[in-house]
Design a protein around this motif. Structure first.
Motif, short mmCIF file in Angstrom:
data_model
loop_
_atom_site.label_atom_id
_atom_site.label_comp_id
_atom_site.label_asym_id
_atom_site.label_seq_id
_atom_site.Cartn_x
_atom_site.Cartn_y
_atom_site.Cartn_z
N ILE A 92 0.85 -1.19 0.00
CA ILE A 92 0.00 0.00 0.00
C ILE A 92 0.88 1.24 0.00
O ILE A 92 1.77 1.37 0.84
CB ILE A 92 -0.93 0.02 1.23
CG1 ILE A 92 -1.89 -1.17 1.20
CG2 ILE A 92 -1.70 1.33 1.29
CD1 ILE A 92 -2.74 -1.29 2.46
N ARG A 93 0.66 2.11 -0.96
CA ARG A 93 1.38 3.38 -1.03
C ARG A 93 0.34 4.48 -1.16
O ARG A 93 0.02 4.92 -2.25
CB ARG A 93 2.32 3.40 -2.23
CG ARG A 93 3.48 2.47 -2.06
CD ARG A 93 4.51 2.67 -3.15
NE ARG A 93 5.61 1.76 -2.89
CZ ARG A 93 6.23 1.09 -3.82
NH1 ARG A 93 5.91 1.24 -5.07
NH2 ARG A 93 7.21 0.29 -3.49
N GLU A 94 -0.20 4.88 -0.07
CA GLU A 94 -1.22 5.93 -0.03
C GLU A 94 -0.69 7.11 0.76
O GLU A 94 -0.49 7.01 1.97
CB GLU A 94 -2.50 5.40 0.64
CG GLU A 94 -3.30 4.45 -0.22
CD GLU A 94 -4.13 5.17 -1.26
OE1 GLU A 94 -4.18 6.42 -1.28
OE2 GLU A 94 -4.74 4.46 -2.08
N ASP A 95 -0.47 8.21 0.08
CA ASP A 95 0.07 9.38 0.77
C ASP A 95 -0.86 9.89 1.87
O ASP A 95 -0.41 10.39 2.89
CB ASP A 95 0.42 10.49 -0.22
CG ASP A 95 -0.77 11.07 -0.96
OD1 ASP A 95 -1.85 10.45 -0.97
OD2 ASP A 95 -0.61 12.16 -1.53
N ILE A 96 -2.16 9.70 1.69
CA ILE A 96 -3.10 10.16 2.71
C ILE A 96 -2.85 9.43 4.03
O ILE A 96 -3.00 10.01 5.11
CB ILE A 96 -4.57 10.00 2.24
CG1 ILE A 96 -5.55 10.71 3.19
CG2 ILE A 96 -4.97 8.55 2.12
CD1 ILE A 96 -5.55 12.20 3.05
N LEU A 97 -2.45 8.17 3.98
CA LEU A 97 -2.18 7.41 5.21
C LEU A 97 -0.93 7.94 5.92
O LEU A 97 -0.88 7.99 7.15
CB LEU A 97 -2.06 5.92 4.90
CG LEU A 97 -3.31 5.26 4.34
CD1 LEU A 97 -3.05 3.79 4.04
CD2 LEU A 97 -4.50 5.44 5.25
N VAL A 98 0.07 8.34 5.15
CA VAL A 98 1.26 8.93 5.74
C VAL A 98 0.90 10.25 6.41
O VAL A 98 1.34 10.54 7.53
CB VAL A 98 2.38 9.13 4.68
CG1 VAL A 98 3.58 9.84 5.28
CG2 VAL A 98 2.78 7.79 4.08
N LYS A 99 0.08 11.05 5.74
CA LYS A 99 -0.35 12.32 6.32
C LYS A 99 -1.13 12.11 7.61
O LYS A 99 -0.92 12.82 8.59
CB LYS A 99 -1.19 13.11 5.32
CG LYS A 99 -0.41 13.63 4.14
CD LYS A 99 -1.33 14.36 3.18
CE LYS A 99 -0.58 14.93 2.01
NZ LYS A 99 -1.47 15.72 1.13
N VAL A 100 -2.03 11.16 7.60
CA VAL A 100 -2.83 10.89 8.81
C VAL A 100 -1.93 10.37 9.93
O VAL A 100 -2.08 10.76 11.08
CB VAL A 100 -3.99 9.92 8.50
CG1 VAL A 100 -4.66 9.44 9.78
CG2 VAL A 100 -5.02 10.58 7.58
N PHE A 101 -0.98 9.52 9.58
CA PHE A 101 -0.07 8.96 10.58
C PHE A 101 0.67 10.05 11.34
O PHE A 101 0.87 9.95 12.55
CB PHE A 101 0.91 8.00 9.90
CG PHE A 101 1.70 7.15 10.85
CD1 PHE A 101 1.12 6.03 11.44
CD2 PHE A 101 3.01 7.46 11.16
CE1 PHE A 101 1.84 5.23 12.32
CE2 PHE A 101 3.74 6.67 12.04
CZ PHE A 101 3.15 5.57 12.61
N SER A 102 1.07 11.10 10.64
CA SER A 102 1.78 12.20 11.31
C SER A 102 0.91 13.44 11.39
O SER A 102 1.39 14.56 11.48
CB SER A 102 3.09 12.51 10.58
OG SER A 102 2.84 12.84 9.23
N GLY A 103 -0.39 13.22 11.39
CA GLY A 103 -1.36 14.31 11.37
C GLY A 103 -1.36 15.22 12.57
O GLY A 103 -1.91 16.32 12.51
N ASN A 104 -0.75 14.82 13.65
CA ASN A 104 -0.73 15.70 14.83
C ASN A 104 0.18 16.92 14.62
O ASN A 104 0.23 17.81 15.46
CB ASN A 104 -0.33 14.94 16.09
CG ASN A 104 1.00 14.25 15.97
OD1 ASN A 104 1.49 14.05 14.86
ND2 ASN A 104 1.57 13.84 17.08
N LEU A 105 0.86 16.99 13.48
CA LEU A 105 1.69 18.16 13.16
C LEU A 105 0.88 19.31 12.57
O LEU A 105 1.38 20.43 12.49
CB LEU A 105 2.80 17.77 12.16
CG LEU A 105 3.81 16.75 12.67
CD1 LEU A 105 4.75 16.35 11.54
CD2 LEU A 105 4.59 17.30 13.85
N VAL A 106 -0.35 19.03 12.14
CA VAL A 106 -1.19 20.05 11.52
C VAL A 106 -2.55 20.09 12.20
O VAL A 106 -2.93 19.15 12.92
CB VAL A 106 -1.37 19.80 10.00
CG1 VAL A 106 -0.04 19.89 9.26
CG2 VAL A 106 -2.04 18.46 9.73
N ALA A 107 -3.28 21.13 11.94
CA ALA A 107 -4.64 21.23 12.49
C ALA A 107 -5.52 20.14 11.88
O ALA A 107 -5.33 19.75 10.72
CB ALA A 107 -5.22 22.61 12.18
#
Length: 181
Positions: A92-107
């Protein structure tokens, strides 16, 4: 799977030009294997050198000549050999999952907006697939084996889109009920 396997699969039934192949990738194969027109032409050149395809130049009056590619016996053998190997699940190569994984960096709203966009994209794709299903695969008992196999691929695409839509709904519910830390 490599691009060569996808191209050879498209050439099994009938010869195609590079342009025709890029249209096929855009309309059907591209739903599960993306390739640009440039990548397709580059791969066709390699495959011709390997003896997997051969080309025939078709002269056309007042227009550029057309170059059609067809699969060779060596190409069929190569494709069959690959088909007889066990399939491995893709990574699985889904950029959205990477963003969610480190989502505490953004609002949270940044993630919510991105996921809403993905939901919309997958919903549109699901509508496309359902339209194809209604237009081409309504009477499944009357389909040829080749058509049934294509329908199975379409059904996988439908389930994939439904799964991602469900995930988007779940993610949005969780994020909308989460207070930023």
């Amino acid at each position: 799977m490599s691009l060569s396997h996808a191209i050879l699969t498209c050439l099994v039934e009938t010869p195609q030009s590079g342009y025709d192949l890029s249209k096929i990738f855009g309309e059907s194969v591209g739903y599960f294997w993306h390739a640009s027109q440039q990548q397709i032409y580059r791969e066709l050149g390699k495959m011709e050198k390997q003896g997997y395809v051969r080309s025939e130049v078709i002269p056309r009056q007042g227009r550029l000549d057309k170059k059609n590619y067809s699969i060779t016996e060596a190409g069929k053998e190569y494709l069959i050999e690959w088909m007889q190997q066990p399939s491995e699940p893709d990574i699985i190569r889904e950029d959205i999952l990477v963003k969610v994984f480190s989502g505490n960096l953004v609002a949270d709203q940044v993630l919510i907006t991105d996921i809403e966009n993905r939901h919309k994209t997958h919903s549109q794709k699901l509508l496309e697939y359902r339209k194809v299903e209604q237009e081409k695969f309504l009477k499944t008992k009357e389909l040829s084996k080749s058509e049934k196999l294509k329908y199975l691929v379409l059904k996988a695409g439908i389930r994939y889109e439904i799964s991602l839509i469900d995930w988007c709904n779940e993610a949005l519910e969780i994020l909308r009920n989460t207070v930023d830390n």
